[in-house]
Enzyme design. Structure first.
Site, PDB file in Angstrom:
ATOM      1  N   PHE A 195     -49.573 -30.912  61.275  1.00 12.98           N
ATOM      2  CA  PHE A 195     -50.121 -30.910  62.626  1.00 12.98           C
ATOM      3  C   PHE A 195     -49.074 -31.448  63.596  1.00 12.98           C
ATOM      4  O   PHE A 195     -48.693 -32.620  63.506  1.00 12.98           O
ATOM      5  CB  PHE A 195     -51.371 -31.797  62.598  1.00 12.98           C
ATOM      6  N   PRO A 213     -41.726 -37.323  71.310  1.00 14.86           N
ATOM      7  CA  PRO A 213     -41.227 -38.620  71.777  1.00 14.86           C
ATOM      8  C   PRO A 213     -41.896 -39.077  73.075  1.00 14.86           C
ATOM      9  O   PRO A 213     -42.180 -40.253  73.249  1.00 14.86           O
ATOM     10  CB  PRO A 213     -39.732 -38.374  71.983  1.00 14.86           C
ATOM     11  N   ALA A 255     -44.900 -37.722  74.365  1.00 18.76           N
ATOM     12  CA  ALA A 255     -46.311 -37.329  74.477  1.00 18.76           C
ATOM     13  C   ALA A 255     -47.079 -37.735  73.235  1.00 18.76           C
ATOM     14  O   ALA A 255     -46.749 -37.315  72.128  1.00 18.76           O
ATOM     15  CB  ALA A 255     -46.426 -35.819  74.689  1.00 18.76           C
ATOM     16  N   GLY A 256     -48.090 -38.585  73.442  1.00 12.84           N
ATOM     17  CA  GLY A 256     -48.945 -39.005  72.326  1.00 12.84           C
ATOM     18  C   GLY A 256     -50.393 -38.843  72.714  1.00 12.84           C
ATOM     19  O   GLY A 256     -50.967 -37.761  72.589  1.00 12.84           O
ATOM     20  N   SER A 257     -50.972 -39.913  73.264  1.00 12.24           N
ATOM     21  CA  SER A 257     -52.389 -39.858  73.647  1.00 12.24           C
ATOM     22  C   SER A 257     -52.655 -38.750  74.671  1.00 12.24           C
ATOM     23  O   SER A 257     -53.712 -38.129  74.661  1.00 12.24           O
ATOM     24  CB  SER A 257     -52.821 -41.197  74.249  1.00 12.24           C
ATOM     25  N   TRP A 317     -43.326 -37.616  64.333  1.00 18.74           N
ATOM     26  CA  TRP A 317     -44.403 -38.246  63.549  1.00 18.74           C
ATOM     27  C   TRP A 317     -45.237 -37.219  62.785  1.00 18.74           C
ATOM     28  O   TRP A 317     -46.412 -37.443  62.537  1.00 18.74           O
ATOM     29  CB  TRP A 317     -45.359 -39.055  64.443  1.00 18.74           C
ATOM     30  N   THR A 337     -46.937 -35.833  59.989  1.00 20.36           N
ATOM     31  CA  THR A 337     -47.301 -36.251  58.632  1.00 20.36           C
ATOM     32  C   THR A 337     -47.066 -35.105  57.643  1.00 20.36           C
ATOM     33  O   THR A 337     -47.509 -33.977  57.880  1.00 20.36           O
ATOM     34  CB  THR A 337     -48.793 -36.682  58.624  1.00 20.36           C
ATOM     35  N   HIS A 345     -56.313 -63.391  49.469  1.00 25.37           N
ATOM     36  CA  HIS A 345     -55.245 -63.409  48.462  1.00 25.37           C
ATOM     37  C   HIS A 345     -54.176 -64.466  48.726  1.00 25.37           C
ATOM     38  O   HIS A 345     -53.269 -64.638  47.907  1.00 25.37           O
ATOM     39  CB  HIS A 345     -54.556 -62.032  48.381  1.00 25.37           C
ATOM     40  N   GLU A 376     -55.162 -39.874  65.447  1.00 23.52           N
ATOM     41  CA  GLU A 376     -56.381 -39.102  65.808  1.00 23.52           C
ATOM     42  C   GLU A 376     -57.132 -39.750  66.970  1.00 23.52           C
ATOM     43  O   GLU A 376     -58.357 -39.762  66.987  1.00 23.52           O
ATOM     44  CB  GLU A 376     -57.352 -38.947  64.618  1.00 23.52           C
TER      45      GLU A 376
HETATM   46  C1  LIG Z   1     -48.087 -42.878  60.397  1.00 26.37           C
HETATM   47  C2  LIG Z   1     -48.315 -41.962  61.534  1.00 26.37           C
HETATM   48  C3  LIG Z   1     -48.596 -40.631  61.296  1.00 26.37           C
HETATM   49  C4  LIG Z   1     -48.748 -39.729  62.358  1.00 26.37           C
HETATM   50  N1  LIG Z   1     -48.961 -38.407  62.092  1.00 26.37           N
HETATM   51  C5  LIG Z   1     -48.998 -37.505  63.108  1.00 26.37           C
HETATM   52  C6  LIG Z   1     -49.113 -36.109  62.868  1.00 26.37           C
HETATM   53  O1  LIG Z   1     -49.214 -35.660  61.721  1.00 26.37           O
HETATM   54  N2  LIG Z   1     -49.077 -35.252  63.916  1.00 26.37           N
HETATM   55  C7  LIG Z   1     -48.999 -35.693  65.208  1.00 26.37           C
HETATM   56  O2  LIG Z   1     -48.994 -34.872  66.113  1.00 26.37           O
HETATM   57  N3  LIG Z   1     -48.900 -37.022  65.486  1.00 26.37           N
HETATM   58  C8  LIG Z   1     -48.895 -37.931  64.464  1.00 26.37           C
HETATM   59  N4  LIG Z   1     -48.777 -39.279  64.725  1.00 26.37           N
HETATM   60  C9  LIG Z   1     -48.666 -39.728  66.100  1.00 26.37           C
HETATM   61  C10 LIG Z   1     -50.003 -40.245  66.634  1.00 26.37           C
HETATM   62  O3  LIG Z   1     -50.911 -39.204  66.758  1.00 26.37           O
HETATM   63  C11 LIG Z   1     -49.722 -40.924  67.976  1.00 26.37           C
HETATM   64  O4  LIG Z   1     -49.025 -42.096  67.656  1.00 26.37           O
HETATM   65  C12 LIG Z   1     -50.982 -41.245  68.742  1.00 26.37           C
HETATM   66  O5  LIG Z   1     -51.551 -40.084  69.272  1.00 26.37           O
HETATM   67  C13 LIG Z   1     -50.711 -42.221  69.862  1.00 26.37           C
HETATM   68  O6  LIG Z   1     -49.663 -41.764  70.655  1.00 26.37           O
HETATM   69  P1  LIG Z   1     -48.382 -42.661  70.958  1.00 26.37           P
HETATM   70  O7  LIG Z   1     -47.922 -43.269  69.705  1.00 26.37           O
HETATM   71  O8  LIG Z   1     -47.449 -41.826  71.722  1.00 26.37           O
HETATM   72  O9  LIG Z   1     -48.921 -43.828  71.845  1.00 26.37           O
HETATM   73  P2  LIG Z   1     -49.172 -43.795  73.407  1.00 26.37           P
HETATM   74  O10 LIG Z   1     -50.008 -42.636  73.771  1.00 26.37           O
HETATM   75  O11 LIG Z   1     -47.891 -43.979  74.114  1.00 26.37           O
HETATM   76  O12 LIG Z   1     -50.029 -45.113  73.550  1.00 26.37           O
HETATM   77  C14 LIG Z   1     -49.464 -46.406  73.472  1.00 26.37           C
HETATM   78  C15 LIG Z   1     -50.554 -47.432  73.708  1.00 26.37           C
HETATM   79  O13 LIG Z   1     -51.146 -47.214  74.974  1.00 26.37           O
HETATM   80  C16 LIG Z   1     -52.538 -47.013  74.830  1.00 26.37           C
HETATM   81  N5  LIG Z   1     -53.003 -46.011  75.793  1.00 26.37           N
HETATM   82  C17 LIG Z   1     -52.521 -44.757  75.999  1.00 26.37           C
HETATM   83  N6  LIG Z   1     -53.229 -44.144  76.949  1.00 26.37           N
HETATM   84  C18 LIG Z   1     -54.172 -45.014  77.349  1.00 26.37           C
HETATM   85  C19 LIG Z   1     -55.238 -44.963  78.294  1.00 26.37           C
HETATM   86  N7  LIG Z   1     -55.491 -43.865  79.026  1.00 26.37           N
HETATM   87  N8  LIG Z   1     -55.998 -46.066  78.459  1.00 26.37           N
HETATM   88  C20 LIG Z   1     -55.790 -47.173  77.696  1.00 26.37           C
HETATM   89  N9  LIG Z   1     -54.823 -47.285  76.771  1.00 26.37           N
HETATM   90  C21 LIG Z   1     -54.029 -46.214  76.600  1.00 26.37           C
HETATM   91  C22 LIG Z   1     -52.738 -46.529  73.403  1.00 26.37           C
HETATM   92  O14 LIG Z   1     -54.019 -46.800  72.913  1.00 26.37           O
HETATM   93  C23 LIG Z   1     -51.679 -47.337  72.669  1.00 26.37           C
HETATM   94  O15 LIG Z   1     -52.192 -48.604  72.392  1.00 26.37           O
HETATM   95  C24 LIG Z   1     -48.652 -40.201  63.680  1.00 26.37           C
HETATM   96  C25 LIG Z   1     -48.416 -41.559  63.927  1.00 26.37           C
HETATM   97  C26 LIG Z   1     -48.247 -42.422  62.874  1.00 26.37           C
HETATM   98  C27 LIG Z   1     -47.968 -43.862  63.164  1.00 26.37           C
END
Ligand SMILES: Cc1cc2nc3c(=O)[nH]c(=O)nc-3n(C[C@H](O)[C@H](O)[C@H](O)COP(=O)(O)OP(=O)(O)OC[C@H]3O[C@@H](n4cnc5c(N)ncnc54)[C@H](O)[C@@H]3O)c2cc1C
Lengths: 81, 377
Positions: free
Chosen positions: B122, B127, B129-131, B155, B157, B334, B359
């Site tokens: 998936f 770098p 774009a996450g949430s 990231w 998986t 532990h 997710e």
């Molecule tokens: C082990 C692992 C496996 C993963 N596997 C996959 C995968 O298979 N495919 C994939 O596409 N991605 C994957 N990811 C990425 C994961 O989906 C993202 O890390 C996640 O969506 C969060 O995005 P970000 O890390 O960019 O954090 P950001 O979006 O930058 O967020 C950083 C912080 O800000 C907070 N935040 C963001 N927006 C808001 C808001 N509107 N209000 C309040 N707080 C907010 C978040 O909760 C978080 O605490 C993986 C990550 C990890 C660690």
């Protein structure tokens, strides 16, 4: 109002409580339609009317008004018959 | 109301338990340190039909009901969250193809995914774009007989071994999803190491450089990449992660109970100290509550109830935050051993962190869950 129409209206009214939704009113123009509602709406029409919404139906115009959803349901039910 | 497993579901759970006890749990620590799972394990999972659980029977899948699927996920996660994450992402992609794939896409990919011959991954996160999924920077353009993709995913998986990537990109500014086969020219996979938790989940960065994707591999419609395709994938992913969190917390409980009964301080097993019992009680109560939420979500999915989506959000939120609390208490019970890789709770704590980020992070859940209620006010 036929049965399909009233069932759709009843479902959508849960989301537009303070508004008397009209059969040809554009629900997207009212705001509030997000992907949560969209997923629930698709699940609702599939379950309620025994149809299956596929990629070919992904068109906002199919979901824009109560009547457009009625037409989509009729089309799908016709195709399945 | 009767909330209990039927005889087939109970039998299936016994089968899953036996498999995990023999093939997964004893090796999970080793895989965690090696930051990889062995290909022989993937073969075992294939042979058992544990990959592509949700592929319909007409495409050669086992078509497991959602409750049985949840039980499988819980049991696998009890043994190893990295292996659980393989099931999660593979099944997310299969789920989307089953849901929004064209007849041609279903024919081409689902039988192979049900057999586990092609592993799905998936590719949403990047770098920058996450949430905020809609802000992905990977772009697709129409170039006559193909879509051309340029960009970078992070990231991913099991990106190291997957054969099929579900990729979100901008097509003329509209989020759109594509099925991209790994061996297409212009695709480069770079392993990503050094993550805190689910270390054996073989993460990768995926680069697309002028990658020509066949026209028929756009999935859904242009502009529906997030609202239909990725939302559907994440709906499944959240369901899987919720059950995974239950499995992880149950593993914390099993380990802590055994340790507390055996470890003696002040002349008695530490389980006799009330404050230790309090921690055990919290885990016991919370893991059961989370399992009930998951069972209810599974039942709603099986009955195709429109309310399933909202219930899954709640289950994932509660179960993932609960798993963190359970893992923290398990490490505390532990003592120093909880900080040592000789004891699995150290891994459980690291793995639990990931569940609150993937997710939809905990904060995104906190923002979204009230919408389900508020929109019905
Ligand atoms: C082990 C692992 C496996 C993963 N596997 C996959 C995968 O298979 N495919 C994939 O596409 N991605 C994957 N990811 C990425 C994961 O989906 C993202 O890390 C996640 O969506 C969060 O995005 P970000 O890390 O960019 O954090 P950001 O979006 O930058 O967020 C950083 C912080 O800000 C907070 N935040 C963001 N927006 C808001 C808001 N509107 N209000 C309040 N707080 C907010 C978040 O909760 C978080 O605490 C993986 C990550 C990890 C660690």
């Amino acid at each position: 109002m036929d049965q399909t129409q009233s069932k759709i209206k009843e479902f959508l009214s849960r989301f537009f409580k303070s508004h008397d939704l009209q059969p040809d009113e554009d629900i997207f123009s009212l705001g509030f339609v997000n992907s949560l509602l969209a997923m629930q709406l698709v699940a609702f029409v599939e379950k309620e009317f025994g149809i299956s919404v596929g990629d070919e139906d992904l068109d906002l115009d199919n979901f824009r008004t109560i009547n457009s959803i009625v037409r989509l349901v009729a089309r799908k039910q016709g195709a399945a018959a | 109301m009767k909330l209990e497993l039927n005889p087939q579901q109970r039998a299936a759970r016994e089968e899953f338990r036996a498999f995990v006890a023999a093939e997964i749990a004893p090796h999970a620590g080793c895989w965690d340190r090696a930051a990889a799972i062995p290909m022989e394990l993937v073969d075992r999972l294939r042979e058992r039909g544990y990959l592509g659980s949700n592929v319909a029977a007409e495409y050669g899948g086992p078509g497991r009901d959602n409750v049985t699927y949840g039980l499988l996920t819980e049991e696998i996660a009890k043994g190893c969250s990295s292996v659980r994450s393989l099931l999660t992402v593979h099944d997310m992609v299969a789920h989307v193809i089953g849901r929004w794939g064209s007849p041609g896409q279903r024919e081409r990919y689902l039988p192979a995914m049900a057999r586990g011959e092609i592993l799905g991954a998936f590719c949403l996160s990047e770098p920058n774009a996450g949430s905020d999924a809609k802000s992905v920077e990977t772009v697709a353009r129409d170039d006559g007989d193909a879509w051309v993709l340029d960009g970078r995913k992070k990231w991913t998986t099991f990106g190291q071994i997957a054969g099929l990537f579900l990729v979100l990109a901008q097509l003329e500014g509209k989020p759109t999803a594509f099925l991209v086969e790994r061996d297409l020219p212009g695709v480069t996979v770079r392993p990503l190491s050094g993550v805190t938790g689910t270390r054996a989940s073989m993460l990768a960065e995926i680069f697309f450089a002028g990658c020509r994707v066949p026209k028929e591999n756009l999935i859904g419609k242009p502009g529906f990449g997030v609202s239909a395709v990725m939302s559907t994938a994440l709906d499944h992913g959240r369901y899987s992660v919720a059950w995974g969190a239950v499995g992880l917390a149950q593993a914390c409980l099993d380990a802590s109970r055994a340790y507390a009964a055996e470890r003696r301080q002040f002349g008695v097993p530490i389980a006799d100290h009330q404050l230790v019992r309090r921690m055990l009680t919290n885990i016991i109560a919370e893991v059961r509550a989370a399992r009930l939420l998951c069972l209810r979500a599974g039942w709603l999915r099986d009955t195709r109830d429109p309310g399933a989506t909202g219930e899954i959000w709640v289950a994932k939120y509660f179960a993932s935050t609960m798993a963190t609390r359970a893992a923290l208490d398990a490490v505390q019970i532990h003592g120093a051993n909880g900080c040592s890789e000789d004891f699995p709770v150290e891994r459980y704590l690291r793995d639990s962190r990931v569940l609150e980020i993937i997710e939809g992070s905990t904060q995104i859940q906190q923002i979204t869950i009230p919408l389900f209620e508020l929109q019905e006010l």
